[in-house]
Scaffold this active site. Structure first.
Site, PDB file in Angstrom:
ATOM      1  N   GLU A   1      10.016   5.625   3.210  1.00  0.00           N
ATOM      2  CA  GLU A   1       9.553   6.976   2.912  1.00  0.00           C
ATOM      3  C   GLU A   1      10.761   7.800   2.479  1.00  0.00           C
ATOM      4  OE1 GLU A   1       6.518   8.142   2.841  1.00  0.00           O
ATOM      5  OE2 GLU A   1       6.545  10.287   3.308  1.00  0.00           O
TER       6      GLU A   1
ATOM      7  N   CYS B   1       7.785  13.989  -1.256  1.00  0.00           N
ATOM      8  CA  CYS B   1       7.983  12.712  -0.584  1.00  0.00           C
ATOM      9  C   CYS B   1       7.383  11.596  -1.420  1.00  0.00           C
ATOM     10  CB  CYS B   1       7.408  12.722   0.827  1.00  0.00           C
ATOM     11  SG  CYS B   1       5.625  12.826   0.929  1.00  0.00           S
TER      12      CYS B   1
ATOM     13  N   ASP C   1       0.187   8.720  -8.362  1.00  0.00           N
ATOM     14  CA  ASP C   1       0.005   7.383  -7.799  1.00  0.00           C
ATOM     15  C   ASP C   1       0.493   6.350  -8.805  1.00  0.00           C
ATOM     16  OD1 ASP C   1      -1.091   8.110  -5.395  1.00  0.00           O
ATOM     17  OD2 ASP C   1      -3.157   7.588  -5.919  1.00  0.00           O
TER      18      ASP C   1
ATOM     19  N   ASN D   1       3.534   6.151  -4.247  1.00  0.00           N
ATOM     20  CA  ASN D   1       3.226   7.469  -4.791  1.00  0.00           C
ATOM     21  C   ASN D   1       4.471   8.349  -4.798  1.00  0.00           C
ATOM     22  OD1 ASN D   1       2.895   7.664  -1.756  1.00  0.00           O
ATOM     23  ND2 ASN D   1       2.795   9.798  -2.376  1.00  0.00           N
TER      24      ASN D   1
ATOM     25  N   CYS E   1       6.462  10.984   6.888  1.00  0.00           N
ATOM     26  CA  CYS E   1       7.422  12.089   6.950  1.00  0.00           C
ATOM     27  C   CYS E   1       7.098  13.208   7.951  1.00  0.00           C
ATOM     28  CB  CYS E   1       7.662  12.664   5.556  1.00  0.00           C
ATOM     29  SG  CYS E   1       6.178  13.322   4.765  1.00  0.00           S
TER      30      CYS E   1
ATOM     31  N   ARG F   1      -4.339  -4.209   2.051  1.00  0.00           N
ATOM     32  CA  ARG F   1      -4.868  -3.117   2.871  1.00  0.00           C
ATOM     33  C   ARG F   1      -4.859  -3.582   4.319  1.00  0.00           C
ATOM     34  NH1 ARG F   1      -7.116   1.458   1.882  1.00  0.00           N
ATOM     35  NH2 ARG F   1      -7.417   0.903  -0.294  1.00  0.00           N
TER      36      ARG F   1
ATOM     37  N   GLU G   1      -3.117   0.856  -5.928  1.00  0.00           N
ATOM     38  CA  GLU G   1      -2.057   1.847  -5.713  1.00  0.00           C
ATOM     39  C   GLU G   1      -0.987   1.207  -4.850  1.00  0.00           C
ATOM     40  OE1 GLU G   1      -3.177   5.433  -3.527  1.00  0.00           O
ATOM     41  OE2 GLU G   1      -1.091   5.611  -2.874  1.00  0.00           O
TER      42      GLU G   1
ATOM     43  N   ARG H   1       2.365  -3.577  -0.459  1.00  0.00           N
ATOM     44  CA  ARG H   1       1.704  -3.336  -1.751  1.00  0.00           C
ATOM     45  C   ARG H   1       2.589  -3.786  -2.921  1.00  0.00           C
ATOM     46  NH1 ARG H   1      -2.503   0.966  -1.273  1.00  0.00           N
ATOM     47  NH2 ARG H   1      -3.562   0.341   0.641  1.00  0.00           N
TER      48      ARG H   1
ATOM     49  N   ARG I   1      -2.809   2.528  10.351  1.00  0.00           N
ATOM     50  CA  ARG I   1      -4.046   3.217  10.003  1.00  0.00           C
ATOM     51  C   ARG I   1      -5.218   2.319  10.345  1.00  0.00           C
ATOM     52  NH1 ARG I   1      -2.920   6.076   4.097  1.00  0.00           N
ATOM     53  NH2 ARG I   1      -1.029   7.142   4.757  1.00  0.00           N
TER      54      ARG I   1
ATOM     55  N   GLU J   1      -8.082   1.140   9.116  1.00  0.00           N
ATOM     56  CA  GLU J   1      -8.749   1.094   7.822  1.00  0.00           C
ATOM     57  C   GLU J   1     -10.190   0.644   8.022  1.00  0.00           C
ATOM     58  OE1 GLU J   1      -7.655   2.122   4.982  1.00  0.00           O
ATOM     59  OE2 GLU J   1      -5.473   2.178   5.122  1.00  0.00           O
TER      60      GLU J   1
HETATM   61  P1  ATP Z   1      -5.484   3.880  -0.526  1.00  0.00           P
HETATM   62  O1  ATP Z   1      -6.223   4.816  -1.433  1.00  0.00           O
HETATM   63  O2  ATP Z   1      -5.171   2.553  -1.133  1.00  0.00           O
HETATM   64  O3  ATP Z   1      -6.069   3.801   0.850  1.00  0.00           O
HETATM   65  P2  ATP Z   1      -3.804   6.018   0.296  1.00  0.00           P
HETATM   66  O4  ATP Z   1      -4.121   7.041  -0.727  1.00  0.00           O
HETATM   67  O5  ATP Z   1      -4.477   6.085   1.603  1.00  0.00           O
HETATM   68  O6  ATP Z   1      -4.039   4.559  -0.327  1.00  0.00           O
HETATM   69  P3  ATP Z   1      -1.270   7.156   0.810  1.00  0.00           P
HETATM   70  O7  ATP Z   1      -1.821   7.913   1.941  1.00  0.00           O
HETATM   71  O8  ATP Z   1      -0.942   7.856  -0.460  1.00  0.00           O
HETATM   72  O9  ATP Z   1      -2.245   5.934   0.470  1.00  0.00           O
HETATM   73  O10 ATP Z   1      -0.011   6.316   1.338  1.00  0.00           O
HETATM   74  C1  ATP Z   1       1.160   6.125   0.578  1.00  0.00           C
HETATM   75  C2  ATP Z   1       1.483   4.669   0.400  1.00  0.00           C
HETATM   76  O11 ATP Z   1       1.394   3.978   1.642  1.00  0.00           O
HETATM   77  C3  ATP Z   1       0.544   3.908  -0.512  1.00  0.00           C
HETATM   78  O12 ATP Z   1       0.902   4.059  -1.858  1.00  0.00           O
HETATM   79  C4  ATP Z   1       0.726   2.487  -0.052  1.00  0.00           C
HETATM   80  O13 ATP Z   1       1.907   1.930  -0.612  1.00  0.00           O
HETATM   81  C5  ATP Z   1       0.951   2.637   1.433  1.00  0.00           C
HETATM   82  N1  ATP Z   1      -0.298   2.385   2.191  1.00  0.00           N
HETATM   83  C6  ATP Z   1      -1.226   3.286   2.568  1.00  0.00           C
HETATM   84  N2  ATP Z   1      -2.226   2.708   3.264  1.00  0.00           N
HETATM   85  C7  ATP Z   1      -1.909   1.389   3.336  1.00  0.00           C
HETATM   86  C8  ATP Z   1      -2.533   0.252   3.935  1.00  0.00           C
HETATM   87  N3  ATP Z   1      -3.663   0.365   4.623  1.00  0.00           N
HETATM   88  N4  ATP Z   1      -1.929  -0.948   3.824  1.00  0.00           N
HETATM   89  C9  ATP Z   1      -0.763  -1.069   3.153  1.00  0.00           C
HETATM   90  N5  ATP Z   1      -0.123  -0.050   2.572  1.00  0.00           N
HETATM   91  C10 ATP Z   1      -0.680   1.175   2.652  1.00  0.00           C
HETATM   92 ZN    ZN Z   2       5.382  11.908   3.090  1.00  0.00          ZN
HETATM   93 MG    MG Z   3      -6.146   5.140   2.438  1.00  0.00          MG
END
Ligand code: ATP
Ligand code: ZN
Ligand code: MG
Length: 494
Positions: A350, A453, A411, A427, A301, A342, A424, A460, A331, A333
């Site tokens: 969003e 948001c 979450d 959210n 967002c 992941r 997760e 996921r 990201r 990761e």
């Molecule tokens: P995690 O703790 O699993 O890394 P996050 O707290 O980083 O998640 P948020 O930043 O809250 O995740 O992102 C919102 C949503 O985006 C998550 O609930 C998930 O559905 C999705 N998301 C985030 N990171 C990833 C990823 N690396 N792969 C797939 N989906 C993701």
């Molecule tokens: Zn957002």
């Molecule tokens: Mg994360």
């Protein structure tokens, strides 16, 4: 923590002043300097000495009036008083600025404004390398905030983030006990892409993703009155500065750079090198591109808010409800990349809503109810909901719950039988005034403006659903099968 501030500076003047003129100025300065500061606190010592066309200054103070703030006050008082004598101020040189804290610290600070930082005998001294501009920009304050923040992060470091169960679904029958990613690879539903943490999704799983989207739109977004928008997917530093992400997301960014020029001649050696060696001259390319202008979408967002940036909106357009599903998020990761749950490149709807605090809180509740209905009726999931540290607090190293309980993140976690663990998968966040403030968006009535948001991660959702229900459509909830009809079989391999 207690602080002592010791500052030495020289104020340059447009003309000479006599020491006795300065003596006359001492009284108004001493009278006005500690204004609004509790009795006996603030500046404890000021020394001023005329020195040709300048004033040598020494200030000793405590945290009730930091010496650099005192200096700005003195600058104002002197410019008024000396103005009467037709002498102007020509700038300030900071000769020495030492801050002493009554605590030994083992935090490390690497910022250009710190010359020296030493801890000994229960005290820490900090020598700052700042000038007038840095003091005007409040850099000394930010340095102290940063130290406090790092100290807190160290103290809380071992404790986990706040996590509080707020809802749990019924236990469900699991129809499957395998790892869905492995199964999808075997079935040629997905194949790893050529980049890190990236998958190519075949027709079957794509249809499942699109069906999830269809259900969300039909059951949730349309009835609640949401409108689709298309948000940018390349995000500038300015956006991340305003959204707060610039404080912490560097280790996870996919950075984006532009060429220094698009003149083909400038790039000719790169092209030639490739043609001759069939290798990409990455080092040479590095010399020909600019530093990163930002990165690929991280949270979805923030770049939307530029649409409203600096604007005032009439109260009656609230609440505003929109969503975006126009592209990928990226990201970097850590080693933890696993299967489709992941990944470095993922797909997310969003949802963003904006309004008065009451409207925003109420909307978050409606969304949560809607999600629950979908998870029960269409997906028959076993899931739970937890109140967690809001993203912006987690990223700012803060771990306490927000003073306003309604600001925060829920979450949603789904159970993965094959891992015997929770994941997760989406959210719902009430972000308070974070975004309207950051992007200077206001209501005509000047009432508080809030936003929320919610990010639905399609990978996921699929990971949780397939892990619980498996690959036999007969085991899938009827309502979902009715939406999906059949899974397209397109490819066959020899
Ligand atoms: P995690 O703790 O699993 O890394 P996050 O707290 O980083 O998640 P948020 O930043 O809250 O995740 O992102 C919102 C949503 O985006 C998550 O609930 C998930 O559905 C999705 N998301 C985030 N990171 C990833 C990823 N690396 N792969 C797939 N989906 C993701
Ligand atoms: Zn957002
Ligand atoms: Mg994360």
């Amino acid at each position: 923590m207690n602080y002592e501030f010791h500052l030495k500076a020289r104020i340059r003047l447009s003309g000479e002043i006599e020491d006795e003129v300065l003596r006359e100025l001492e009284d108004p300065v001493k009278e006005r300097i500690n204004k609004g500061v509790p009795e006996g606190r603030g500046v404890s010592k000021i020394e001023m000495r005329a020195d040709g066309t300048g004033i040598e200054l020494e200030i000793l103070s405590d945290r009730y009036l930091r010496a650099h703030d005192a200096l700005l006050r003195i600058r104002k008082i002197l410019s008024q008083e000396l103005g009467k004598r037709r002498v102007g101020l020509r700038g300030i040189e900071i000769r020495d600025y030492t801050i002493t804290m009554d605590e030994s610290l083992n935090v490390r600070l690497k910022v250009p404004f710190i010359k020296e930082m030493r801890s000994a005998n229960g005290k820490t001294t900090l020598k700052l390398d700042v000038g007038e501009t840095e003091i005007e920009k409040r850099i000394p304050d930010r340095i102290l905030n940063l130290i406090e923040e790092k100290k807190r992060a160290k103290e809380y470091g071992s404790k986990s983030e706040h996590w509080e169960l707020v809802f749990e679904s019924k236990k469900k029958d699991f129809k499957y006990n395998g790892d869905p990613t492995e199964e999808m690879i075997k079935r040629h539903w997905i194949k790893h892409g050529s980049c890190r943490g990236q998958w190519i999704y075949g027709p079957q799983i794509t249809k499942l993703f699109r069906t999830f989207e269809k259900i969300v739109i039909k059951e949730l977004l349309e009835p609640l009155g949401y409108h689709e928008m298309i948000f940018p997917k390349l995000v500038s530093w300015d956006v991340w500065k305003r959204s707060g992400h610039a404080k912490a997301i560097y280790p996870e960014i996919y950075y984006v750079c532009t060429p220094k020029t698009r003149d083909p001649e400038f790039w000719e050696d790169v092209m030639d090198y490739y043609k001759v060696t069939h290798e990409i001259p990455v080092e040479l390319i590095k010399e020909k591109i600019e530093g990163p202008i930002g990165g690929m979408t991280y949270a979805q967002c923030p770049p939307f808010w530029v649409f409203l940036q600096g604007r005032t909106l009439p109260d009656d357009v609230m609440p505003i409800k929109i969503f975006d599903r126009s592209g990928t998020s990226h990201r970097y990761e850590s080693g933890g990349i696993h299967g489709i749950e992941r990944v470095d490149e993922f797909h997310r709807i969003e949802i963003v809503w904006i309004g008065t605090p009451e409207q925003v809180i109420e909307e978050a509740e409606k969304l949560r109810e809607g999600y629950r209905r979908i998870f029960e009726e269409y997906l028959d999931l076993q899931w739970r909901e937890a109140r967690v540290t809001p993203w912006f607090m987690a990223q700012e190293g803060l771990t306490e719950t927000h003073e306003n309980k309604s600001v925060g993140t829920i979450d949603f976690e789904g159970y993965l039988p094959y891992k015997q663990n929770w994941l997760e998968f989406q959210n719902v966040s009430v972000n308070g005034d974070k975004y309207p403030k950051g992007f200077s968006v206001k209501l005509q009535s000047k009432k508080d403006l809030w936003s929320g948001c919610s990010g639905i991660g399609l990978e996921r959702w699929a990971a949780v659903f397939l892990a619980q229900k498996g690959f036999n459509l007969d085991d899938w909830p009827e309502k979902l099968v009715k939406e999906i009809r059949e899974l397209p079989e397109v490819f066959r391999f020899l």
